[in-house]
Design an enzyme around this catalytic site. Structure first.
Site, mmCIF file in Angstrom:
data_model
loop_
_atom_site.group_PDB
_atom_site.id
_atom_site.type_symbol
_atom_site.label_atom_id
_atom_site.label_comp_id
_atom_site.label_asym_id
_atom_site.label_seq_id
_atom_site.Cartn_x
_atom_site.Cartn_y
_atom_site.Cartn_z
ATOM 1 N N GLU A 169 0.806 -1.221 0.000
ATOM 2 C CA GLU A 169 0.000 0.000 0.000
ATOM 3 C C GLU A 169 0.843 1.278 0.000
ATOM 4 O OE1 GLU A 169 -2.897 -0.249 3.127
ATOM 5 O OE2 GLU A 169 -3.880 -1.980 2.255
ATOM 6 N N GLU A 354 -5.690 -8.320 0.227
ATOM 7 C CA GLU A 354 -6.393 -7.963 1.476
ATOM 8 C C GLU A 354 -7.827 -7.618 1.135
ATOM 9 O OE1 GLU A 354 -4.823 -4.841 3.960
ATOM 10 O OE2 GLU A 354 -2.770 -5.575 3.710
HETATM 11 O O1 IFM Z 1 -4.817 -3.133 8.863
HETATM 12 C C1 IFM Z 1 -4.652 -2.558 7.609
HETATM 13 C C2 IFM Z 1 -3.460 -3.156 6.901
HETATM 14 O O2 IFM Z 1 -2.308 -2.999 7.632
HETATM 15 C C3 IFM Z 1 -3.256 -2.503 5.571
HETATM 16 N N1 IFM Z 1 -4.473 -2.510 4.797
HETATM 17 C C4 IFM Z 1 -5.668 -2.044 5.436
HETATM 18 C C5 IFM Z 1 -5.868 -2.766 6.746
HETATM 19 C C6 IFM Z 1 -7.161 -2.282 7.427
HETATM 20 O O3 IFM Z 1 -7.109 -0.932 7.703
#
Ligand code: IFM
Length: 443
Positions: A169, A354
């Site tokens: 990210e 994710e």
């Molecule tokens: O917890 C985070 C993760 O570290 C990175 N992506 C988003 C998740 C939720 O906010």
């Protein structure tokens, strides 16, 4: 509401299901030997709620065998995790620490022993404090140190890994942390934001080269994308929404797949770009083997009336929301999968690295009834399935997250796990969503 309605058989045989975590959020930085990161410092400065920090987190440094068993017993075949740079190089450079190297040896071998594919992310946000104090992501030097770190990890573990991601990210690393100030190092400067937006991509590019020099592992990057919705046809609202999409989404994927930055964003970023940035674009846009997509929600974007870049404010729509007040909008996931395939690469293997939701879950009589999360996974898996049917090359899905954990600026208040963690006792309790996924994957 959460009856099982999607099955494993509806996905291709080689499609992988797994769970994801990140080092700072679960390991416990005070366990084992690790140097300080800018998140430790940010937490000390009160940058997180409830004075919380990652000192102990989920004590995964000690409890990793139990946690890997949980993934295996869910019927999953893959684990996505990250390496803590300060656990390997406490100062962000120099000789790696044996303790840190041994720890990831155990986790990777533990995965392999359980039939789990290890998918490693090099950087999920804990920059060694020593590098942060020298300018962190505002300087290209950090990208060079990152490449050295990438070489250490790829050289040591590359032949046992199913994939490596350079950065998790980059929008969060750069914009959220240096312009919006929500994450470490907590800056609110346009110049710092812009420099980091480029330098984090430079780190990706140099990291890719370092990985390629060490091993043949599948190497890529994980981008988070957020759907910029609009409920107006005014020019100024459209400008704000397009800038949001440019900064959040297109900045990174344009750079990686096309070697360019979006014009609408560059109009404002240009004066703050690091000198000679154009020379970095070749490394940044070198081919990757796969792309990770993290997707959670949408926001409606409109002009904020200030006349000041980036001109945007956001508001929510009327869909059901998670405890983070994030709207549940699976159409956004399908949109991005289709966009990547149609506009960037039809062939690139895409992994949803994710996807998940936070809720204020409680253990009652040994059970956690997280029906909304069960529904969340169902509707997002439907979106993935639909994209695959549309010809998009989606190869896997990782639930975020295996465990309730340190949710950054929200500390331990927001629970994303499919497994509940009691942070006093470190007891793990699989939630209903865990059993739903288990049922889907094993029946
Ligand atoms: O917890 C985070 C993760 O570290 C990175 N992506 C988003 C998740 C939720 O906010």
């Amino acid at each position: 509401m959460s009856g099982q309605h999607i099955s494993r058989q509806e996905f291709p045989d080689d499609f992988i299901f797994g769970a994801a975590t990140s080092s700072y959020q679960i390991e416990g930085t005070k366990l084992g030997t690790a140097g300080p990161s800018h998140w430790d410092d940010f937490a000390k400065r009160g940058g997180t709620v409830n004075n919380s920090n990652g000192d102990i987190a989920c004590a995964h440094y000690e409890k990793w065998p139990e946690d890997l068993d949980l993934i295996k017993n869910a019927g999953m075949t893959a684990y996505r995790f990250s390496t803590a740079w300060p656990r390997i190089q406490p100062e962000g450079k120099g000789k790696p620490l044996t303790d840190g190297l041994d720890f990831y040896d155990k986790v990777i071998d533990g995965c392999l022993a359980r039939g789990l594919e290890p998918h490693l992310t090099l950087y999920h946000w804990e920059l060694p404090l020593a590098l942060s104090e020298k300018g962190g992501w505002q300087t290209g030097d950090t990208a060079k140190y990152f490449a050295d770190f990438a070489a250490i990890i790829a050289g040591r573990y590359g032949d046992r890994l199913s994939s490596i991601a350079t950065i998790n990210e980059p929008w969060c690393v750069a914009w959220l942390s240096h312009f919006l100030g929500h994450h470490a190092p907590g800056l609110t400067s346009l110049e710092a934001g812009v420099k980091s937006m480029h330098n984090i991509l430079l780190a990706h590019g140099l990291g890719m080269e370092a990985i390629r020099n060490e091993c043949d592992v599948n190497a890529g990057i994980v981008l988070n994308m957020e759907f910029g919705a609009i409920d107006s046809d005014k020019d100024e609202d459209i400008r704000a929404r397009d800038l949001f999409d440019g900064i959040y989404n297109r900045w990174f994927i344009d750079a990686i797949f096309k070697g360019t930055y979006p014009d609408n964003v560059m109009e404002y970023f240009a004066p703050h770009m690091p000198e000679g940035w154009q020379e970095d674009m070749k490394a940044i846009s070198q081919p990757i083997d796969w792309l990770g997509l993290n997707y959670y929600t949408r926001n409606f974007i409109s002009d904020d009336g200030t006349g000041v870049f980036p001109f945007a404010k956001s508001h929510k729509g009327d869909l059901p929301k998670t405890s983070m007040n994030w709207e549940i909008y699976p159409e956004g996931l399908e949109f991005f999968l289709n966009r990547i395939s149609a506009e960037y690469s039809k062939d690139i293997p895409i992994y949803v690295t994710e996807n998940g939701m936070a809720w204020h879950d409680n253990v009652i009589d040994g059970n956690v009834e997280d029906d909304l999360r069960c529904e969340f996974f169902q509707v997002h898996l439907e979106a993935v399935k639909s994209a695959i049917e549309n010809g998009v090359n989606v190869k896997g899905y990782f639930a975020w997250s295996l465990l309730d954990n340190f949710e950054w600026a929200f500390g331990y208040e927001e629970r994303f796990g499919i497994v509940h963690v009691d942070f006093e006792t470190q007891e793990r309790t699989p939630k209903k969503s865990y059993y739903m996924l288990q049922n889907m994957l094993t029946s």
